[in-house]
Design an enzyme around this catalytic site. Structure first.
Site, mmCIF file in Angstrom:
data_model
loop_
_atom_site.group_PDB
_atom_site.id
_atom_site.type_symbol
_atom_site.label_atom_id
_atom_site.label_comp_id
_atom_site.label_asym_id
_atom_site.label_seq_id
_atom_site.Cartn_x
_atom_site.Cartn_y
_atom_site.Cartn_z
ATOM 1 N N ARG A 138 -3.149 -59.522 -45.115
ATOM 2 C CA ARG A 138 -1.993 -59.046 -44.345
ATOM 3 C C ARG A 138 -2.021 -57.523 -44.335
ATOM 4 O O ARG A 138 -2.284 -56.912 -43.314
ATOM 5 C CB ARG A 138 -0.716 -59.598 -44.990
ATOM 6 C CG ARG A 138 0.536 -59.304 -44.226
ATOM 7 C CD ARG A 138 1.768 -59.943 -44.836
ATOM 8 N NE ARG A 138 2.190 -59.329 -46.086
ATOM 9 C CZ ARG A 138 3.349 -59.597 -46.704
ATOM 10 N NH1 ARG A 138 4.190 -60.480 -46.172
ATOM 11 N NH2 ARG A 138 3.667 -59.002 -47.830
ATOM 12 N N MET A 178 26.383 -70.756 -29.973
ATOM 13 C CA MET A 178 26.258 -69.322 -30.256
ATOM 14 C C MET A 178 27.322 -68.829 -31.230
ATOM 15 O O MET A 178 27.022 -68.098 -32.171
ATOM 16 C CB MET A 178 26.320 -68.529 -28.947
ATOM 17 C CG MET A 178 25.982 -67.056 -29.124
ATOM 18 S SD MET A 178 26.124 -66.117 -27.597
ATOM 19 C CE MET A 178 24.797 -66.817 -26.622
ATOM 20 N N LYS A 229 14.237 -53.968 -48.857
ATOM 21 C CA LYS A 229 13.888 -53.946 -47.434
ATOM 22 C C LYS A 229 14.842 -54.854 -46.657
ATOM 23 O O LYS A 229 15.571 -55.655 -47.248
ATOM 24 C CB LYS A 229 12.437 -54.403 -47.258
ATOM 25 C CG LYS A 229 12.164 -55.824 -47.726
ATOM 26 C CD LYS A 229 10.658 -56.114 -47.816
ATOM 27 C CE LYS A 229 10.404 -57.537 -48.310
ATOM 28 N NZ LYS A 229 8.968 -57.771 -48.596
ATOM 29 N N TYR A 257 26.716 -79.551 -27.188
ATOM 30 C CA TYR A 257 25.742 -79.439 -26.102
ATOM 31 C C TYR A 257 24.739 -80.592 -26.122
ATOM 32 O O TYR A 257 24.220 -80.974 -27.168
ATOM 33 C CB TYR A 257 24.946 -78.132 -26.243
ATOM 34 C CG TYR A 257 25.689 -76.905 -25.753
ATOM 35 C CD1 TYR A 257 26.143 -76.806 -24.443
ATOM 36 C CD2 TYR A 257 25.904 -75.833 -26.612
ATOM 37 C CE1 TYR A 257 26.805 -75.666 -23.997
ATOM 38 C CE2 TYR A 257 26.557 -74.687 -26.179
ATOM 39 C CZ TYR A 257 27.002 -74.610 -24.861
ATOM 40 O OH TYR A 257 27.651 -73.493 -24.430
HETATM 41 C C1 LIG Z 1 8.931 -58.467 -49.833
HETATM 42 C C2 LIG Z 1 7.939 -58.073 -50.860
HETATM 43 C C3 LIG Z 1 8.222 -58.230 -52.219
HETATM 44 C C4 LIG Z 1 9.448 -58.978 -52.708
HETATM 45 O O1 LIG Z 1 9.200 -60.352 -52.617
HETATM 46 P P1 LIG Z 1 10.288 -61.436 -53.109
HETATM 47 O O2 LIG Z 1 9.566 -62.728 -52.961
HETATM 48 O O3 LIG Z 1 11.459 -61.303 -52.217
HETATM 49 O O4 LIG Z 1 10.623 -61.110 -54.523
HETATM 50 C C5 LIG Z 1 7.319 -57.716 -53.134
HETATM 51 N N1 LIG Z 1 6.183 -57.104 -52.729
HETATM 52 C C6 LIG Z 1 5.858 -56.971 -51.427
HETATM 53 C C7 LIG Z 1 4.585 -56.308 -51.050
HETATM 54 C C8 LIG Z 1 6.715 -57.452 -50.457
HETATM 55 O O5 LIG Z 1 6.388 -57.329 -49.157
#
Ligand SMILES: *Cc1c(COP(=O)(O)O)cnc(C)c1O
Length: 365
Positions: A138, A308, A44, A255
């Site tokens: 969640r 930036m 992802k 800055y």
């Molecule tokens: C992002 C995610 C993972 C991977 O988690 P890592 O800590 O990056 O290995 C696995 N399962 C779910 C449901 C996730 O959202």
């Protein structure tokens, strides 16, 4: 083999080098660790910033068959480069995405009763994957709702949950979640169990189930914070030094004059800033140390606010003759994503997923 993407090297001010051989080696190491469970890969967020189109084929070549993404759009990108992949979409089911999921053979991870009803209505017959919530609050259905989903006539292939604190090996929440998950499993004995993200692969309970879902560790992040990182680094980030100047004791830098020279200081201005994903919180200010860059083998602290497109670093301790032609290494040469995360009041995950679009990218392996 080396491939590049992003702006031409001559037009860019920082180079991101991605070691796909290290990525593949990390996947193989985790796959061996969990065997005979299957090791998938979470890709992802553009494969945690390194690029889906490079990462997914490299992982497939290493032997990975199952990929997890958050969005249908990411699933389509994986499908385009790994045609035979099994692809799960973690974020649940959005009604509008159903035609796309079906057309590209993407498997939604159903995460609510509404998701399940929608998917049953779409006539899919197979639920593929159901996410049960064991404490995260969640995504996922309550343990008590799993039976009613089975009653909708959906065949559930994979039953999934996600840990709250898997990076804390002695946290009792891990045991509680494992127990809650086990009690739901008895209602669906045919479903393959999937509980583990990267850190959970290092838990003493070994909650591997049939299919594990590592992300961060594949990309070189430390799944065991507080102990040595067992994974190989995948990402190297190097910025050009644009100017060198000397400031006198008492002069300020950047800055809002947040950093004051305590000695006659040689400063380098480097071509990377928060627009490139270098966190502004990595600023080095008078009463708090910030990020560090490695220049010619010397660790150089950030001086003043990250702006930036630019950051200043204190290169006084670098022998002058070694500065000519040197670059500033932000990740690599011993600086890990977890280090930059900690020095930026965040985690390495955020460092990776914010890797910017202005880098010249080099893919090795
Ligand atoms: C992002 C995610 C993972 C991977 O988690 P890592 O800590 O990056 O290995 C696995 N399962 C779910 C449901 C996730 O959202």
């Amino acid at each position: 083999m080396t491939e590049t993407s992003g702006p031409e090297v001559a037009d860019s001010q920082a180079v991101l080098t991605i070691d796909l051989a290290a990525l593949a080696a990390n996947w193989r190491a985790l796959a061996e660790r969990v065997a005979p469970a299957e090791c998938g890969a979470v890709v992802k967020a553009d494969a945690y910033g390194i690029g889906i189109e490079a990462a997914a084929p490299a992982l497939a070549k290493a032997g990975c068959r199952t990929f997890f993404v958050a969005h249908a759009s990411e699933g389509r990108r994986v499908r385009a480069v790994v045609p035979h992949a099994v692809i799960y979409v973690l974020n649940g089911l959005l009604a509008a995405s159903i035609p796309s999921l079906l057309a590209h053979d993407l498997r939604p991870v159903l995460g609510s009763l509404d998701d399940a009803a929608l998917w049953a209505q779409a006539g899919a017959g197979r639920a593929w994957a159901l996410h049960v919530d064991t404490g995260m609050n969640r995504l996922g259905v309550a343990p008590g709702d799993v039976a009613s989903i089975a009653d909708m006539g959906l065949v559930i292939d994979v039953l999934m949950t996600h840990f709250v604190s898997s990076e804390a090996a002695d946290d009792k929440t891990n045991d509680a979640q494992i127990a809650r998950f086990a009690s739901v499993r008895t209602a669906l004995p045919q479903a393959r169990a999937s509980l583990a993200n990267s850190s959970a692969l290092f838990l003493p309970q070994k909650p591997y189930g049939a299919l594990v879902r590592p992300g961060y560790a594949l990309y070189g992040g430390n799944p065991t914070p507080g102990t040595e990182n067992p994974m190989q680094a995948v990402v190297r980030l190097e910025a050009q030094i644009l100017q060198i100047r000397t400031v006198e004791t008492g002069e300020t830098v950047g800055y809002n004059a947040q950093w004051t020279a305590r000695r006659r200081t040689r400063l380098a201005t480097i071509g990377i800033g928060y627009a490139d994903g270098l966190p502004r919180a990595a600023m080095g200010i008078d009463d708090r140390a910030g990020g560090e860059a490695m220049v010619a083998g010397v660790l150089c602290p950030f001086a003043g606010r990250v702006s930036m497109d630019l950051t200043m670093i204190d290169v006084t301790d670098v022998p002058k003759e070694r500065l000519a032609g040197a670059t500033a290494v932000l990740l690599g040469d011993g600086i890990k994503v977890d280090d930059l995360g900690r020095r930026s009041a965040t985690i390495g995950y955020e460092i990776l997923t914010r890797l910017g679009a202005r880098y010249h990218r080099v893919y090795l392996g």
